[in-house]
Enzyme design. Structure first.
Site, PDB file in Angstrom:
ATOM      1  N   VAL A  66       0.852  -1.037  -0.066  1.00 55.66           N
ATOM      2  CA  VAL A  66      -0.194  -0.031   0.122  1.00 55.66           C
ATOM      3  C   VAL A  66       0.791   1.324  -0.046  1.00 55.66           C
ATOM      4  O   VAL A  66       0.332   2.397  -0.002  1.00 55.66           O
ATOM      5  CB  VAL A  66      -0.889   0.112   1.090  1.00 55.66           C
ATOM      6  CG1 VAL A  66      -1.971  -1.140   0.940  1.00 55.66           C
ATOM      7  CG2 VAL A  66      -0.334  -0.043   2.366  1.00 55.66           C
ATOM      8  N   ALA A  93       5.615  -0.421  11.834  1.00 56.13           N
ATOM      9  CA  ALA A  93       6.951   0.383  12.552  1.00 56.13           C
ATOM     10  C   ALA A  93       8.004  -0.336  12.548  1.00 56.13           C
ATOM     11  O   ALA A  93       7.731  -1.652  13.054  1.00 56.13           O
ATOM     12  CB  ALA A  93       6.296   1.395  13.712  1.00 56.13           C
ATOM     13  N   TYR A 153       3.984   1.129  23.051  1.00 55.92           N
ATOM     14  CA  TYR A 153       3.346   1.127  21.593  1.00 55.92           C
ATOM     15  C   TYR A 153       3.942   2.590  20.786  1.00 55.92           C
ATOM     16  O   TYR A 153       4.072   2.454  19.443  1.00 55.92           O
ATOM     17  CB  TYR A 153       1.924   1.554  22.030  1.00 55.92           C
ATOM     18  CG  TYR A 153       1.095   1.049  20.622  1.00 55.92           C
ATOM     19  CD1 TYR A 153       0.999  -0.188  20.043  1.00 55.92           C
ATOM     20  CD2 TYR A 153       0.128   1.954  20.159  1.00 55.92           C
ATOM     21  CE1 TYR A 153       0.230  -0.514  19.175  1.00 55.92           C
ATOM     22  CE2 TYR A 153      -0.529   1.744  19.018  1.00 55.92           C
ATOM     23  CZ  TYR A 153      -0.598   0.659  18.317  1.00 55.92           C
ATOM     24  OH  TYR A 153      -1.312   0.336  17.381  1.00 55.92           O
ATOM     25  N   LYS A 160      -1.221   5.983  14.729  1.00 59.56           N
ATOM     26  CA  LYS A 160      -2.688   5.793  14.978  1.00 59.56           C
ATOM     27  C   LYS A 160      -3.339   7.175  15.059  1.00 59.56           C
ATOM     28  O   LYS A 160      -4.431   7.257  14.769  1.00 59.56           O
ATOM     29  CB  LYS A 160      -2.972   4.616  16.139  1.00 59.56           C
ATOM     30  CG  LYS A 160      -2.438   3.196  15.925  1.00 59.56           C
ATOM     31  CD  LYS A 160      -3.157   2.716  14.645  1.00 59.56           C
ATOM     32  CE  LYS A 160      -3.094   1.116  14.394  1.00 59.56           C
ATOM     33  NZ  LYS A 160      -3.408   0.758  13.020  1.00 59.56           N
TER      34      LYS A 160
END
Ligand code: NAD
Length: 258
Positions: A66, A93, A153, A160
């Protein structure tokens, strides 16, 4: 009649049987959708194995990174039917960024993560636009770490946050054409991507102990919400981030022992 009969769903992000995208594929197919899958070349053999397993009928499948406009354009050129449902279940990531201080994240890592995980939705929609059916529904996958701090994260949380902003912007842009864009914010699910995050098993255990429903979630749960967002019954829902996380996002302080 099943709610997705006569709808064509194009799904990006199947890498294994555990993938959230595979859970979505199963639920959309169960509701009667016809499926096409775009996969990343490095997962080709796993995806072919799943498709040939025949558990879920797949009308078309093809390679598609993508982040590559050329691969996106080649993929959509092969589709034989208009796209009613577009699923972006894609994120990346550099694994080293989950473990180091955020100030140590370099610009290349930052751009790579936001490119693959957030800007890719823009590229995907640009490539899909000429093929989208009126009333189409676009669904992307997010996580609570885009809104609050979740330890380990880190950079993916920033990606996000960008993805959720992209969703609102795209929803505004394509709304006049009757196309909806939403995110599902899923609780933790053990997948290939999740296995990069240190302490993931402990995170799952915590969900089961403190989430209002005292359990973790499955790709099937995400698939059920995706089926709702894909169907005409959700025709006035757009630009939203909807949680499937056993209620975890509502907590400020979990019940304490003693
Ligand atoms: P997964 O490893 O099964 O899927 C990740 C997918 O991203 C893979 O299919 C991979 O090929 C794809 N991908 C990455 N870079 C790509 C690129 N450049 N081009 C095409 N595809 C690319 O893991 P998953 O957990 O099912 O992840 C799916 C989505 O769900 C991701 O957006 C992830 O952030 C999100 N999510 C996961 C969890 C979780 O706990 N597993 C929770 C909330 C949200």
């Amino acid at each position: 009649m099943s709610s997705l009969q006569n709808k064509h769903a194009v799904i990006f992000g199947v890498a294994s049987e555990q993938s959230i995208a595979w859970g979505i594929a199963q639920q959309l197919a169960a509701q009667g959708a016809r499926l096409s899958l775009g996969y990343q070349q490095r997962f080709k053999s796993r995806v072919l194995q799943l498709v040939r397993g025949g558990q879920v009928p797949v009308a078309y499948y093809g390679r598609c990174d993508v982040t590559s406009d050329a691969e996106l354009s080649d993929f959509f050129a092969e589709l034989k039917a208009p796209v009613d449902v577009l699923v972006h279940s894609v994120a990346y990531a550099n694994p080293s960024t989950f473990g180091k201080p955020f100030t140590e994240v370099n610009q290349e890592e930052f751009n790579e993560a936001l490119g693959a995980s957030a800007y890719s939705l823009v590229s995907l929609m640009r490539a899909a636009a000429p093929h989208m059916a009126p009333g189409g529904s676009v669904i992307a996958l997010s996580y609570l770490g885009g809104q609050r701090i979740v330890s380990n994260y880190k950079l993916m949380g920033v990606a996000k946050a960008a993805l959720e902003a992209v969703i609102r912007q795209l929803a505004s842009d394509v709304g006049p054409q009757g196309i909806r864009v939403n995110a599902i914010s899923a609780g933790p699910v053990k997948t290939l991507a999740a296995s990069q995050i240190a302490g993931f098993d402990a995170m799952l255990k915590t969900y089961e102990q403190v989430a209002p429903l005292r359990r973790s979630i499955s790709p099937t749960d995400v698939g059920n919400l995706a089926a709702f967002l894909a169907a005409d019954g959700s025709r006035n829902i757009t630009g939203q981030v909807l949680f499937v996380d056993a209620g975890y996002n509502t907590l400020a302080m979990a019940a304490l022992a003693g």
